[in-house]
Enzyme design. Structure first.
Site, short mmCIF file in Angstrom:
data_model
loop_
_atom_site.label_atom_id
_atom_site.label_comp_id
_atom_site.label_asym_id
_atom_site.label_seq_id
_atom_site.Cartn_x
_atom_site.Cartn_y
_atom_site.Cartn_z
N ASP A 50 0.78 -1.25 0.00
CA ASP A 50 0.00 0.00 0.00
C ASP A 50 0.81 1.30 0.00
O ASP A 50 1.80 1.42 0.73
CB ASP A 50 -0.87 0.09 1.27
CG ASP A 50 -1.54 -1.19 1.64
OD1 ASP A 50 -1.53 -2.13 0.85
OD2 ASP A 50 -2.08 -1.24 2.75
N GLU A 229 -10.37 -2.29 4.50
CA GLU A 229 -9.02 -1.81 4.78
C GLU A 229 -8.83 -0.43 4.16
O GLU A 229 -9.60 -0.01 3.28
CB GLU A 229 -7.97 -2.77 4.18
CG GLU A 229 -8.07 -4.19 4.71
CD GLU A 229 -6.97 -5.12 4.17
OE1 GLU A 229 -6.41 -5.86 4.99
OE2 GLU A 229 -6.68 -5.11 2.97
C1 FRU Z 1 -3.83 -3.67 2.84
C2 FRU Z 1 -3.19 -4.10 4.14
C3 FRU Z 1 -3.51 -3.11 5.24
C4 FRU Z 1 -2.37 -3.29 6.18
C5 FRU Z 1 -1.21 -3.53 5.25
C6 FRU Z 1 -0.18 -4.46 5.79
O1 FRU Z 1 -3.20 -4.11 1.71
O2 FRU Z 1 -3.58 -5.41 4.46
O3 FRU Z 1 -4.78 -3.30 5.81
O4 FRU Z 1 -2.17 -2.17 7.00
O5 FRU Z 1 -1.77 -4.07 4.07
O6 FRU Z 1 0.92 -4.54 4.97
#
Ligand code: FRU
Length: 508
Positions: A50, A229
């Site tokens: 992300d 998320e």
């Molecule tokens: C989304 C996610 C988030 C988390 C991160 C962990 O892709 O699962 O919810 O903070 O990636 O790398």
């Protein structure tokens, strides 16, 4: 990502990172990076997911990102860091946030604290992120994710974690993460939009340090095929009307399988969010645009960046020294369609600076096949194609090569939809959901069709009807896609076809 998968990765990471590290420096010198995006951000090495902490400050766009520097699969999360003056050319910086005794550093956001509300200093950059504690996770108390702060007083070069972390402890919610913080002027408070299982919880604060729960949104609305998320909440105005937009990424449960990002348009009064519509809408209908959020501190302009990948296969894509890339930065706007408002995305205007002057063909009549290979021969698989047609008939753009790979971008009149078909696009069998056709419904009621296709060596981004219907899909062809033909079943006239080269922005 789901719990079990994550545990699986953690174990996998221990084994693979040892093997990987031994090979990394050797591989870096040997591998011809055929899938290295030429004008999309990708980390020089290691894993990226992300986009995080995106903030514009003193003429620089900061991009932080979920990063595991020593593995090419998801591993212990750090915040990587890159900066850009023009959103196109990125310079990697030192890692901004390292895991610590409270946990690894999951997703989050950053703000400019203009009035020193937190007391770290005037104009401090403050990052608000999730600490993920793997030890607590193993104990299965559900208390392993909580929100913390770090600040920078030197324009993001170095970061100090706040001594009072965590600032928002876990109230007993297994998935409690990805804080996106913004200043809400009308109620003079910071508002945190947080993903809480399959809902969004809003929190308010005067100082970024003490947070109170405002409300919760999500029950009975939108898609619920997976965990929610990486949310984002911001204002957009059109024709004198202001709306609030809530982005919510979800995994799994997207229309193209695996992870994707839905959005809601509605009202936010500083306390709660109410959606105007009951239908489920997606920022991007392709398979590869996830966890996207917008830059903070850009005024009324909302610039979005997504992770150009999908949790279904992110750990398996056939790149060697790194894994993960970002989409092209996109400007989000509201567009009225009939009586409703929809979100629309288009490449930011800065993109024009790296595209050459386009070659234009006018009034192209196609019945059957029309070959455009000569127009793209010199572009080495990275170019932008714009077309318009007043006819509402099927057409397909076939991107191919001498190896027989084929990537198709098309319009299907019967279902009023645009699609990308990557079933025969090259390497597709590394995961079972990868070979597929992704489909975006047509939202525009306009008779004319306008399509912009942005092709990089391992991705295609399709913006139809000015960005009302969007598809982003990665592919891994066996050679550059240096052939292009248009295929129609009936007679279709394209009023305009423009093709422009795109410069590589890689600085090595
Ligand atoms: C989304 C996610 C988030 C988390 C991160 C962990 O892709 O699962 O919810 O903070 O990636 O790398």
């Amino acid at each position: 990502m789901m719990k079990l998968t994550r545990i699986f990765y953690t174990v996998g990471v221990l084994i693979c990172s040892t093997l990987f590290q031994a090979n990394l420096s050797k591989a870096q010198h040997n591998v011809v990076e055929i899938y290295r995006p030429q004008f999309h951000f990708s980390p020089k090495k290691g894993w990226m997911n992300d986009p995080n902490g995106m903030v514009y400050f003193n003429g620089q766009y900061h991009l932080f990102y979920q990063h595991s520097p020593n593995t090419t699969i998801w591993g212990p999360m750090h915040w990587g860091h890159a900066i850009s003056k023009d959103l196109m050319h990125w310079e990697e910086q030192a890692i901004a946030l390292y895991p610590d005794s409270l946990g690894t550093i999951f997703s989050g956001s950053a703000v400019v604290d203009r009035d020193n509300t937190a007391g770290f200093g005037k104009n401090a950059l403050v990052a608000i992120f999730t600490h993920h504690n793997h030890k607590i996770e193993e104990a299965k108390t559900g208390l392993h994710q909580y929100q913390s702060l770090a600040y920078s007083l030197d324009e993001g070069k170095t970061w100090t974690k706040y001594k009072g972390n965590p600032v928002l402890p876990n109230p007993g919610i297994w998935d409690f993460r990805d804080p996106k913080v913004m200043w809400h002027e009308a109620t003079k408070q910071w508002v945190m939009t947080l993903a809480t299982k399959q809902s969004i919880t809003f929190y308010g604060s005067k100082d970024l340090k003490s947070w109170n729960r405002l409300s919760e949104f999500g029950e009975g609305v939108g898609a619920h095929g997976g965990v929610w998320e990486c949310p984002d909440l911001f204002k957009l105005s059109v024709n004198g009307i202001t709306k609030w937009v809530l982005l919510v990424s979800i995994n799994p449960g997207s229309p193209s399988g695996g992870s994707g990002t839905q959005y809601f348009i509605g009202q936010f009064d500083g306390q709660s969010f109410v959606a105007d519509h009951t239908d489920t809408r997606w920022v991007d209908y392709g398979a590869d645009d996830y966890a996207g959020i917008t830059w903070s501190n850009t005024g009324d302009r909302k610039i979005f960046l997504g992770w150009m990948n999908n949790w279904n296969y992110a750990n398996l894509v056939p790149t060697q020294t790194w894994r993960g890339a970002m989409t092209i930065p996109r400007e989000l706007t509201l567009k009225p369609v009939g009586k409703a408002f929809y979100l629309s995305s288009a490449p930011v205007k800065e993109f024009a600076a790296i595209t050459s002057k386009a070659g234009v063909l006018g009034n192209v009549k196609v019945k059957g096949k029309y070959n455009l290979a000569g127009k793209i021969a010199a572009f080495k698989g990275k170019y932008k194609l714009d077309l318009t047609t007043t006819s509402d008939a099927d057409f397909a753009l076939q991107f191919g090569n001498a190896k027989g790979d084929e990537l198709i971008v098309g319009y299907d009149q019967a279902s009023r939809s645009f699609y990308v078909d990557r079933t025969k696009s090259g390497l597709v069998n590394f995961e079972k959901s990868f070979p597929r056709r992704t489909i975006a419904p047509r939202i525009s009621k306009n008779g004319n069709i306008a399509l912009t296709v942005i092709l990089d060596v391992a991705s295609v981004e399709v913006f139809a009807d000015g960005g009302l219907s969007v598809l982003t899909d990665t592919f891994f062809s066996n050679g550059v896609l240096d052939q292009l033909q248009i295929q129609t079943s009936g007679a279709v006239t394209f009023q305009k076809i423009q093709i422009a080269n795109i410069q590589s922005t890689i600085r090595r």
